[in-house]
Motif scaffolding. Structure first.
Motif, PDB file in Angstrom:
ATOM      1  N   SER B 242     -57.755 -41.492  45.328  1.00 29.84           N
ATOM      2  CA  SER B 242     -56.696 -40.939  44.491  1.00 29.84           C
ATOM      3  C   SER B 242     -56.861 -39.437  44.473  1.00 29.84           C
ATOM      4  O   SER B 242     -57.984 -38.927  44.529  1.00 29.84           O
ATOM      5  CB  SER B 242     -56.834 -41.491  43.076  1.00 29.84           C
ATOM      6  N   TRP B 243     -55.738 -38.712  44.404  1.00 31.75           N
ATOM      7  CA  TRP B 243     -55.788 -37.254  44.271  1.00 31.75           C
ATOM      8  C   TRP B 243     -55.803 -36.821  42.803  1.00 31.75           C
ATOM      9  O   TRP B 243     -55.670 -35.648  42.519  1.00 31.75           O
ATOM     10  CB  TRP B 243     -54.607 -36.609  45.007  1.00 31.75           C
ATOM     11  N   SER B 244     -55.945 -37.783  41.887  1.00 35.81           N
ATOM     12  CA  SER B 244     -55.906 -37.479  40.454  1.00 35.81           C
ATOM     13  C   SER B 244     -56.878 -36.371  40.083  1.00 35.81           C
ATOM     14  O   SER B 244     -56.548 -35.477  39.309  1.00 35.81           O
ATOM     15  CB  SER B 244     -56.265 -38.716  39.639  1.00 35.81           C
ATOM     16  N   LYS B 245     -58.090 -36.465  40.616  1.00 39.77           N
ATOM     17  CA  LYS B 245     -59.140 -35.537  40.210  1.00 39.77           C
ATOM     18  C   LYS B 245     -59.223 -34.371  41.185  1.00 39.77           C
ATOM     19  O   LYS B 245     -59.337 -33.222  40.778  1.00 39.77           O
ATOM     20  CB  LYS B 245     -60.481 -36.260  40.143  1.00 39.77           C
ATOM     21  N   SER B 246     -59.127 -34.652  42.492  1.00 45.69           N
ATOM     22  CA  SER B 246     -59.345 -33.585  43.473  1.00 45.69           C
ATOM     23  C   SER B 246     -58.210 -32.575  43.466  1.00 45.69           C
ATOM     24  O   SER B 246     -58.429 -31.402  43.731  1.00 45.69           O
ATOM     25  CB  SER B 246     -59.522 -34.175  44.874  1.00 45.69           C
ATOM     26  N   ILE B 292     -46.175 -33.803  48.985  1.00 47.79           N
ATOM     27  CA  ILE B 292     -47.014 -32.703  48.491  1.00 47.79           C
ATOM     28  C   ILE B 292     -48.470 -32.896  48.932  1.00 47.79           C
ATOM     29  O   ILE B 292     -49.091 -31.971  49.467  1.00 47.79           O
ATOM     30  CB  ILE B 292     -46.909 -32.597  46.947  1.00 47.79           C
ATOM     31  N   VAL B 293     -49.022 -34.095  48.738  1.00 47.27           N
ATOM     32  CA  VAL B 293     -50.440 -34.269  49.105  1.00 47.27           C
ATOM     33  C   VAL B 293     -50.634 -34.131  50.611  1.00 47.27           C
ATOM     34  O   VAL B 293     -51.689 -33.671  51.058  1.00 47.27           O
ATOM     35  CB  VAL B 293     -51.044 -35.602  48.584  1.00 47.27           C
ATOM     36  N   ALA B 294     -49.616 -34.493  51.392  1.00 48.14           N
ATOM     37  CA  ALA B 294     -49.758 -34.329  52.845  1.00 48.14           C
ATOM     38  C   ALA B 294     -49.950 -32.855  53.200  1.00 48.14           C
ATOM     39  O   ALA B 294     -50.687 -32.518  54.125  1.00 48.14           O
ATOM     40  CB  ALA B 294     -48.536 -34.896  53.564  1.00 48.14           C
TER      41      ALA B 294
END
Lengths: 396, 396
Positions: B242-246, B292-294
């Motif tokens: 998950s990108w929640s934290k990073s 966005i994450v890409a």
């Protein structure tokens, strides 16, 4: 190694998703201009301006930790208040923010509601024609889907069959108007009759029967067709909503569950909804889009574009000799296949580049669904193929 | 009327969420400056600039129908390629885009994986201390969670207990390093020993035992601590990310599942993952944030801020006489409660405005979790309360 049911669901996929994926591959092979993809309910009308404006403003000016942070599991309090206010202004059903639970879209609204309600042995009624994923969601929640046949003359629920299907095992009924796949808007009179039947059955059984109103197409109606708000007609109602279609945000996964304040043990059901959301892994609805929809809660989609598509497609196809339901809402045209086997018919259409969904999975054998949330231009370019398809069958 | 298990989950809520909600109410009553909320893993470090830049650029310049439209159920093909490329550059484990499934965050990664894998009678091992929702997710998938105790000296998994717990009923093991709640990073040597045990058990049982690597804290490590990529150590590995934290996007619900190419019947498991996503109502991961994450796939969070928080809090609390695990990763400090009953201890802390999570639900009785993803200033202002709390116990 893996769960066989899940493997089956993932291997077969829905017939709609299958056609959509085929269309993407096919477009890469033969050129996008030769594929007429009517498979998916993916709105072609862009999101209203307020979505872009709200997004840019929130991202530019607000604290990113607040914008992108966790909200409460049931949704941001301000967002729920905005949704409840809008519902109250429009329908006056008395729905307060503590009866709203924000979700990751319509499918999540349904799976969370079904998992919250289902006890062992429960059945849920699906009114044909119905969105095929309902059967998947009901089964995955541990309940049994029971299909109620439609009235052949109107393509609306058959009231006598509905009453007959209502056994004491029935926990709830999924009502979807404007309807996917038929485009029909259930008339108020029919809904009132259905609610009267439900009330009588509740009394007879001594337990509630929940009406689950799946309403992603509420705002997409033509010619001023009325879509009664079911919590005003029936106490034991749960509304499942999504902004996928009304704000053209299907990929963003944002919607809500709203409980009628008159629902039997509404506080208990709300707790079960929160529990089901948690068990399925829905920590909260996407936070930026919660804030965006709160600002756009009264925005309207560009209905005119869909209406003009409807008129073109319905007019042309009936001219060619096809039989179709005249749709007053949503963006689907339900058309009688030109042979008994709608799958075979859909396959022949596919050869001409027409991607249309066979209706068997919708509980309506011998029909196909044509999604007209596509460009007007594509519909125009597709008409010769529809004409050719009809001619092929006429020549047989 | 509703499902009793779901009602229970929704009524009790997680102890973490409960404290978080209490903190919000309490701040409204006594002022935010008098509440020291260490309950939630809600990053206080804002998302890196690339998130805002990507968001503004995509929303301003791209076709809204494409930006906000449905993606394929497994995620946009370009996004999956970007994720796979990044994994390959960093770890070289051979993970290709067709082994990536985009999800609505870490909880969804886990629930989808568990529902995909679970067959009747299956068990999953949880290595204490563990994130309490694991037990909820495993049970909801129809499997049984089995807790493996920790080594009291290191607060890391007890290898002998791990081996003992591995019965033929065990379908998988959830490994979470950097660990929530302890902040420990499992050393390579320990992981290699665990994998050797797993391989021996697979041979003995004649069926795979899946290692589920829950890795939301992968990028949040201090002092160059190594976080081995488990698909490089063990074939039957599924990574949940998950990108929640990073990227400090916990509310946006965006993550992925990545299967090792050497996983037993990886194609079959991938189909089961797709099926489970469908059955749970996850139509696709949020489309804007996929894009966005890409673009931000190699961006890093501001580790220095967390590290400085860790140093301040760990230093002060151990100075005051508390016993704590020295955390090399994540943003949690795991502290021994000053009485046997961590709930009673947490309640006393609450009276001083300190919201800290009792560790019983983490499978570590007598410990509490302190999330230091908060402002440095709040930690500084909270220190007198921690000192006072210690003095209260010393005075007994």
């Amino acid at each position: 190694m893996y769960n066989k049911t899940m493997h089956g669901l993932g291997s077969r996929r829905s017939v709609i998703r299958e056609l959509f994926e085929f269309g993407k591959r096919r477009a890469a092979e033969v050129g996008a201009e030769n594929v007429f993809d009517f498979s998916l309910g993916n709105p072609n009308v862009p999101a209203p301006d307020c979505v872009r404006e709200a997004a840019l403003d929130i991202i530019s000016s607000e604290d990113p930790c607040a914008v992108h942070g966790y909200t409460s599991a049931q949704g941001d309090a301000g967002v729920r208040a905005a949704v409840a206010d809008s519902l109250e202004r429009r329908f006056g059903a008395g729905i307060t923010p503590d009866l709203i639970y924000m979700t990751c879209g319509a499918a999540a609204s349904l799976t969370v509601t079904l998992n919250a309600l289902t006890e062992p042995g429960d059945e849920f009624l699906l009114l044909a024609p119905y969105f095929p994923e309902y059967a998947v969601f009901v089964s995955a929640a541990g309940a049994t889907p029971v299909v109620v046949p439609y009235d052949e003359a109107t393509m609306l629920p058959d009231l006598a069959a509905f009453e007959k299907a209502l056994s004491p095992r029935v926990k709830g009924v999924i009502v979807n108007s404007p309807n996917n796949p038929s485009g029909a808007v259930y008339p108020r009179e029919l809904l009132e009759k259905m609610c009267a039947v439900l009330r009588a059955k509740e009394k007879e059984f001594g337990h509630p029967v929940v009406l689950i109103a799946d309403e992603p197409y509420r705002e997409i109606v033509y010619g001023g067709a009325e879509v009664p708000f079911l919590p005003c007609l029936y106490d034991d109602t749960v509304v499942c909503y999504s902004w996928s279609k009304s704000l053209s945000l299907p990929g963003e996964r944002i919607g809500y569950i709203a409980l009628s304040p008159r629902l039997h043990d509404a506080a208990g059901v709300y707790a079960a909804v929160c529990g089901a959301g948690r068990a399925l892994g829905y920590v909260c609805a996407p936070s930026l889009f919660q804030k965006i929809v709160a600002r756009c809660v009264d925005a309207s989609p560009d209905i005119a574009a869909y209406e003009s598509n409807r008129d073109l497609l319905y007019g042309a196809l009936t001219d060619f000799g096809y039989t179709a339901v005249h749709p007053d809402g949503a963006f689907y045209l339900f058309v009688k296949a030109l042979e008994e086997d709608a799958n075979a018919f859909s396959d022949k259409a596919k050869e001409l580049g027409l991607l249309i969904v066979p209706g068997d999975d919708f509980g309506a054998k011998g029909w196909v669904r044509i999604s007209y949330c596509v460009s007007h231009d594509m519909i125009e370019r597709s008409l010769p193929a529809f004409k050719k398809l009809k001619a092929m069958y006429d020549a047989k």
